[in-house]
Design a protein around this motif. Sequence first.
Motif, PDB file in Angstrom:
ATOM      1  N   THR A  78      46.643  35.221  45.176  1.00 34.18           N
ATOM      2  CA  THR A  78      47.215  36.299  45.991  1.00 34.18           C
ATOM      3  C   THR A  78      48.014  37.279  45.132  1.00 34.18           C
ATOM      4  OG1 THR A  78      48.968  34.770  46.599  1.00 34.18           O
ATOM      5  CG2 THR A  78      47.265  35.170  48.243  1.00 34.18           C
ATOM      6  N   SER A  79      48.365  36.899  43.889  1.00 35.76           N
ATOM      7  CA  SER A  79      49.036  37.885  43.041  1.00 35.76           C
ATOM      8  C   SER A  79      48.040  38.597  42.103  1.00 35.76           C
ATOM      9  CB  SER A  79      50.210  37.229  42.283  1.00 35.76           C
ATOM     10  OG  SER A  79      49.857  36.877  40.995  1.00 35.76           O
ATOM     11  N   ILE A  80      47.047  37.862  41.563  1.00 35.54           N
ATOM     12  CA  ILE A  80      46.144  38.501  40.584  1.00 35.54           C
ATOM     13  C   ILE A  80      45.143  39.453  41.276  1.00 35.54           C
ATOM     14  CG2 ILE A  80      44.275  36.750  40.496  1.00 35.54           C
ATOM     15  CD1 ILE A  80      45.751  38.305  37.377  1.00 35.54           C
ATOM     16  N   VAL A  81      44.700  39.112  42.484  1.00 38.10           N
ATOM     17  CA  VAL A  81      43.650  39.938  43.115  1.00 38.10           C
ATOM     18  C   VAL A  81      44.132  41.369  43.367  1.00 38.10           C
ATOM     19  CG1 VAL A  81      42.146  40.213  45.138  1.00 38.10           C
ATOM     20  CG2 VAL A  81      42.373  37.979  44.045  1.00 38.10           C
ATOM     21  N   PRO A  82      45.285  41.585  44.031  1.00 34.03           N
ATOM     22  CA  PRO A  82      45.713  42.990  44.213  1.00 34.03           C
ATOM     23  C   PRO A  82      46.010  43.676  42.886  1.00 34.03           C
ATOM     24  CG  PRO A  82      47.052  41.488  45.560  1.00 34.03           C
ATOM     25  CD  PRO A  82      46.181  40.641  44.699  1.00 34.03           C
ATOM     26  N   VAL A 113      44.578  43.248  39.759  1.00 32.72           N
ATOM     27  CA  VAL A 113      43.382  43.744  39.053  1.00 32.72           C
ATOM     28  C   VAL A 113      42.615  44.744  39.907  1.00 32.72           C
ATOM     29  CG1 VAL A 113      43.127  41.756  37.531  1.00 32.72           C
ATOM     30  CG2 VAL A 113      41.894  41.783  39.665  1.00 32.72           C
ATOM     31  N   ALA A 114      42.724  44.601  41.235  1.00 32.58           N
ATOM     32  CA  ALA A 114      42.062  45.558  42.133  1.00 32.58           C
ATOM     33  C   ALA A 114      42.656  46.948  41.925  1.00 32.58           C
ATOM     34  CB  ALA A 114      42.232  45.114  43.581  1.00 32.58           C
ATOM     35  N   ARG A 115      43.987  47.040  41.859  1.00 36.26           N
ATOM     36  CA  ARG A 115      44.635  48.352  41.650  1.00 36.26           C
ATOM     37  C   ARG A 115      44.240  48.943  40.300  1.00 36.26           C
ATOM     38  NH1 ARG A 115      49.383  45.660  43.502  1.00 36.26           N
ATOM     39  NH2 ARG A 115      49.592  46.035  45.734  1.00 36.26           N
ATOM     40  N   ARG A 116      44.187  48.083  39.274  1.00 33.12           N
ATOM     41  CA  ARG A 116      43.816  48.590  37.946  1.00 33.12           C
ATOM     42  C   ARG A 116      42.365  49.069  37.930  1.00 33.12           C
ATOM     43  NH1 ARG A 116      45.199  43.700  34.337  1.00 33.12           N
ATOM     44  NH2 ARG A 116      43.982  44.884  32.838  1.00 33.12           N
ATOM     45  N   ALA A 163      38.171  29.425  38.336  1.00 36.95           N
ATOM     46  CA  ALA A 163      38.447  28.502  37.242  1.00 36.95           C
ATOM     47  C   ALA A 163      38.417  29.235  35.911  1.00 36.95           C
ATOM     48  CB  ALA A 163      37.445  27.359  37.256  1.00 36.95           C
ATOM     49  N   GLY A 164      39.244  28.745  35.019  1.00 33.89           N
ATOM     50  CA  GLY A 164      39.339  29.361  33.685  1.00 33.89           C
ATOM     51  C   GLY A 164      40.753  29.478  33.152  1.00 33.89           C
ATOM     52  N   LEU A 165      41.645  30.103  33.884  1.00 35.96           N
ATOM     53  CA  LEU A 165      41.436  30.907  35.082  1.00 35.96           C
ATOM     54  C   LEU A 165      40.920  32.284  34.664  1.00 35.96           C
ATOM     55  CD1 LEU A 165      44.770  30.057  36.965  1.00 35.96           C
ATOM     56  CD2 LEU A 165      42.546  29.001  37.289  1.00 35.96           C
ATOM     57  N   ALA A 166      39.815  32.708  35.237  1.00 37.87           N
ATOM     58  CA  ALA A 166      39.200  33.982  34.871  1.00 37.87           C
ATOM     59  C   ALA A 166      39.240  34.934  36.054  1.00 37.87           C
ATOM     60  CB  ALA A 166      37.757  33.755  34.436  1.00 37.87           C
ATOM     61  N   TYR A 167      39.293  36.220  35.756  1.00 42.37           N
ATOM     62  CA  TYR A 167      39.299  37.232  36.818  1.00 42.37           C
ATOM     63  C   TYR A 167      38.597  38.492  36.312  1.00 42.37           C
ATOM     64  CZ  TYR A 167      43.351  38.510  34.014  1.00 42.37           C
ATOM     65  OH  TYR A 167      44.168  38.810  32.955  1.00 42.37           O
ATOM     66  N   ALA A 168      38.045  39.262  37.236  1.00 46.89           N
ATOM     67  CA  ALA A 168      37.372  40.518  36.876  1.00 46.89           C
ATOM     68  C   ALA A 168      37.213  41.369  38.120  1.00 46.89           C
ATOM     69  CB  ALA A 168      35.992  40.240  36.274  1.00 46.89           C
TER      70      ALA A 168
END
Length: 316
Positions: free
Chosen positions: A220-224, A226-229, A305-310
Amino acid sequence: MGTTLRCRPGHPGSRILSAGTYRPRAEVGNETVAALIDSSDEWIRRRSGIASRRHAGPDEDLVTMAAAAASKALAGAGVGPHDVSAVLVATMTHRGRSTTVAPLVAETLGAAGAAAMDLGAACAGFPYALATADALIRGGAAGTVVLIGAERMTDVVDPRDRGTAFLFGDGAGAVVVGPAETCGIGPVVWGADGAKSEMLRYDETGTLRMQGPEVFRWATSIVPEVARRALDEAGLTASDLAAFVPHQANLRITTAAARALGLGPHVRVATDVVTNGNTGAASIPQALAALPGVKGPALLVGFGAGLAYAAQVVDL
Ligand code: COA
């Protein structure tokens, strides 16, 4: 005296031409999974938004599901298998006898001879692979790319684990990505935090284990963020969006992110998780295939998992 190598020219941009999905035959309701974990339909709906998911049968292996989703995407794009120059498969659940899935998928599609490789970035696998496809096309290494997310999460989930058994499902989703004169896939914003990899990992038996509340807080913190970026990098704001298609992990994560981004009522928010569960790398292309009429910018965000995000904005 040095020799100058010739470079292959690329294309100005790339874009998603179509999407296709394969959902396994067996639809499994909450009562069935709840019976093994002392839970209930009411609890599962309230904590995750999930009402049902699909479980793959023995004949619905990764190659079969991936090829079925890819065939639909190819038909939707009007592209024949001989015109495919690369097949990418994003998966975290490959346990088969072959070392990679993609060459077998290419063979099944009739695209033998195309470059074929698997990519592993768990539930962020689809946007990672999409960024790769875009770079391959713009750099001239590939023409038309078929990109598939395929998972048999039931092979790695313990049906008696109260924290994971109800969340995950099986299936495949695919897109066809082709060269374009303009930018149809915006700049990717991606990263990983290996120091937190214990939060979502395979144990010594190869079973997926998750620290649910910690993963929830991280998501809930990483999604908004990276979405804004990704919106910034694409030169857009949330009000320009036609759709928001985050990885389908938990409806509460999707809803919290949509609220944090201030999405207006005109933005279609993907809710595929309700009837599909979390299908890992397959969830974003499956959710895209479930939004056929949407046109315009769609914001994709993968995490896991990773934890990876994109994240990236794509023009549908
Ligand atoms: N059924 C019924 N009760 C359950 C349960 C289940 N399956 N699992 C846990 N509980 C109980 C706990 O025992 C606890 O009870 P208590 O309050 O009496 O101690 C209570 O429910 C809360 O447990 P908790 O683990 O804090 O639940 P939660 O609200 O965090 O919800 C998840 C659990 C898994 C739904 C949530 O943490 C989540 O979605 N995490 C992110 C998962 C995710 O997206 N992973 C994939 C990323 S790719």
